[in-house]
Design an enzyme around this catalytic site. Structure first.
Site, mmCIF file in Angstrom:
data_model
loop_
_atom_site.group_PDB
_atom_site.id
_atom_site.type_symbol
_atom_site.label_atom_id
_atom_site.label_comp_id
_atom_site.label_asym_id
_atom_site.label_seq_id
_atom_site.Cartn_x
_atom_site.Cartn_y
_atom_site.Cartn_z
ATOM 1 N N GLY A 8 -12.202 150.573 129.846
ATOM 2 C CA GLY A 8 -12.260 149.157 129.527
ATOM 3 C C GLY A 8 -13.575 148.725 128.915
ATOM 4 N NE ARG A 53 -8.281 152.631 125.695
ATOM 5 C CZ ARG A 53 -7.837 151.497 126.212
ATOM 6 N NH1 ARG A 53 -7.216 150.617 125.436
ATOM 7 N NH2 ARG A 53 -8.010 151.223 127.489
ATOM 8 N N GLY A 73 -7.487 150.116 133.543
ATOM 9 C CA GLY A 73 -6.437 149.666 134.449
ATOM 10 C C GLY A 73 -5.847 150.796 135.257
ATOM 11 C CE LYS A 110 -9.540 135.220 134.441
ATOM 12 N NZ LYS A 110 -8.149 134.944 134.011
#
Length: 390
Positions: A344, A37, A368, A191
Site C-alpha cells: 500500500g 506492482r 490489504g 483510518k
C-alpha cells in the site's frame, strides 16, 4: 500447493497459461506514477515466456463498477509491461503465439468479476478457463478477494502459485510462526477503522506497537487529549480506549507520538508548528509526527528482531510532512531485524522518498492481503491453491 516451478518442470511450451497478476497501479492521466506492482509481476511472466508458453494475463485497475471506463484502461500498463519484458504486450481476448503475452482489458469492467452471486462469478471463470490449459495465481494484492479471476477460475483449471504469491505467503508465515523477538509492528495511515481487526489480533502477538499517521489522533483522543482539526474517528474512540486497556493488560508497549507537526490546513505549503501531541491547538491539524516522535519511534525499533510496517506516519506526499515516514523507513533500513513493508502507501512511500528497496527484507505488493492475514483471516486465493483443484 503446486508452484510455478512445478508447472515449468511439467513443460509449458505451446501451452496456454492464464496468469492473474496484480497490476493495480496509480495513474496520473495515462502515466504510471509507481510501477512497483508491474515490476513485481515480471519474474513469473518472464519464466513462462522463456518456457514458450502462450500467456494471457488477467488484472484489474481501480474500481470501474462493473462497466468499461476509459480512464481505467490497462493500456498504459500493457505498454510498461512490454518495456520490462522486452517485447510488445497487446490488449486482447485470446492468447497469442508461443512465448507471447496478451493482457486482458480491466477484468473489473465485467461486473461478474466481483459479484456476490456465486453462479455469476463462476460463469466468468468458466469463460476464462476456456482460454487456458493452466492457471497461475500471482496477484497477491487480490488473494484476499473471492473473485472470479482469483478464486473461481482456480477451481476450474490446474492451478499453481506464482513466484510473487509464494514469496509473499512465505514472508507472512514468518510473521506468525517461529518469529524472532522483540516483534514490533508500526501502523499508520488515515483510518483506525481500517485496522480494527488487525490491531485486536496483533495485541495478542506483538511485543511493541507503534501508532502514527492519521489514526494516531483517535488514540490520543481516547487518552483524553484534544486533537484540534486533526483526522479523528469519533465513533472509534471507545474501541480504541479498549485497545489501550488491552495492551496494558497484556504487557504490550503501545507507543504514540509525543509531538506533531500542527498545520493551518491540509496543503503542501501550509504553515505549521511543532507542538506537543497533548496540546494540539483547536484550529490546527496534525499532518506528521514531530522530531521527538521520530527519535522515539527509531529508538523503539533499534532492538527489534522482527518488524512489520503498514501505513505512513504523515502526509508523505507533501514534502514538508514526509519526515516522519522517512524516519521510520530509515530506521528499518538501519535495523538488523527481519523487516517487512506491508504494501500500500508504505511501499509507495519507500519508492517516492527514494529509499533503497533492498534495504528491507521484503516489500509486499498487497497491503490489504497482508493485513487480513495478520488479522487471522483466511486468504481465499491462497486457500484454493492449497486445497488442490482440477
Amino acid at each position: 500447493m503446486k508452484t510455478l516451478s512445478d508447472l515449468i518442470a511439467e513443460g509449458v511450451s505451446g501451452r496456454r497459461v492464464l496468469v492473474r497478476a496484480d497490476l493495480n497501479v496509480p495513474l496520473d492521466g495515462d502515466k504510471i506514477t509507481d510501477d512497483g506492482r508491474v515490476r513485481a509481476s515480471v519474474p513469473t511472466l518472464k519464466a513462462l515466456v522463456d518456457g514458450g508458453a502462450r500467456v494471457l494475463v488477467a488484472a484489474h485497475l481501480g474500481r470501474p463498477k462493473g462497466k468499461p471506463d476509459p480512464e481505467l484502461s490497462l493500456a498504459p500498463v500493457a505498454a510498461r509491461l512490454g518495456e520490462l519484458l522486452g517485447k510488445p504486450v497487446e490488449i486482447g481476448t485470446e492468447t497469442a503465439g508461443d512465448g507471447s503475452v496478451v493482457l486482458l482489458e480491466n477484468i473489473r469492467f465485467d461486473a461478474r468479476e466481483t459479484s456476490k452471486v456465486d453462479a455469476e462469478r463462476e460463469a466468468l471463470a468458466a469463460e476464462l478457463a476456456a482460454k487456458a490449459d493452466a492457471f497461475v495465481s500471482d496477484g497477491f494484492g487480490v488473494v484476499h478477494r473471492e473473485q472470479a479471476s482469483v478464486y473461481d477460475v482456480a477451481r476450474k483449471l490446474p492451478a499453481y502459485a506464482g513466484n510473487l504469491v509464494l514469496a509473499e505467503v512465505e514472508v507472512l508465515r514468518k510473521l506468525t510462526s517461529d518469529l524472532q523477538r522483540p516483534y514490533v509492528v508500526v501502523l499508520g495511515g488515515a483510518k483506525v477503522s481500517d485496522k480494527l481487526g488487525v490491531i485486536a489480533n496483533l495485541l495478542t502477538k506483538v511485543d511493541r506497537l507503534l501508532v502514527g499517521g492519521g489514526m494516531a489522533y483517535t488514540f490520543l483522543k481516547a487518552q483524553g487529549h484534544e486533537v484540534g482539526e486533526s483526522l479523528l474517528q469519533a465513533d472509534q474512540v471507545e474501541q480504541v480506549a479498549g485497545f489501550l486497556e488491552e495492551a496494558e493488560r497484556r504487557g504490550v508497549e503501545l507507543v504514540l507520538p509525543v509531538d506533531v507537526l500542527a498545520a493551518t490546513g491540509f496543503a503542501a505549503d501550509a504553515a505549521f508548528d511543532v507542538v506537543d501531541a497533548t496540546a494540539i491547538p483547536a484550529d490546527r491539524q496534525g499532518l506528521d509526527i514531530g522530531p521527538k516522535s521520530r527519535e522515539l519511534f527509531a529508538s523503539k525499533l533499534a532492538d527489534a528482531k522482527t518488524v512489520f510496517w503498514n501505513g505512513p506516519m504523515g502526509v508523505f506526499e507533501f514534502e514538508a510532512f514526509a519526515g516522519g515516514t522517512r524516519a521510520v523507513a530509515e530506521a528499518l533500513v538501519a535495523s538488523e531485524a527481519f523487516t517487512v513493508v506491508g504494501g500500500g502507501d508504505s511501499a509507495a512511500a519507500v519508492r517516492a522518498l527514494g529509499l533503497p528497496e533492498d534495504g528491507f527484507s521484503h516489500i509486499s505488493t498487497g497491503g490489504g492481503a497482508s493485513l487480513e492475514y495478520l488479522e487471522g483471516k483466511e486468504l481465499p486465493g491462497v486457500a484454493v491453491l492449497e486445497e488442490g483443484n482440477a
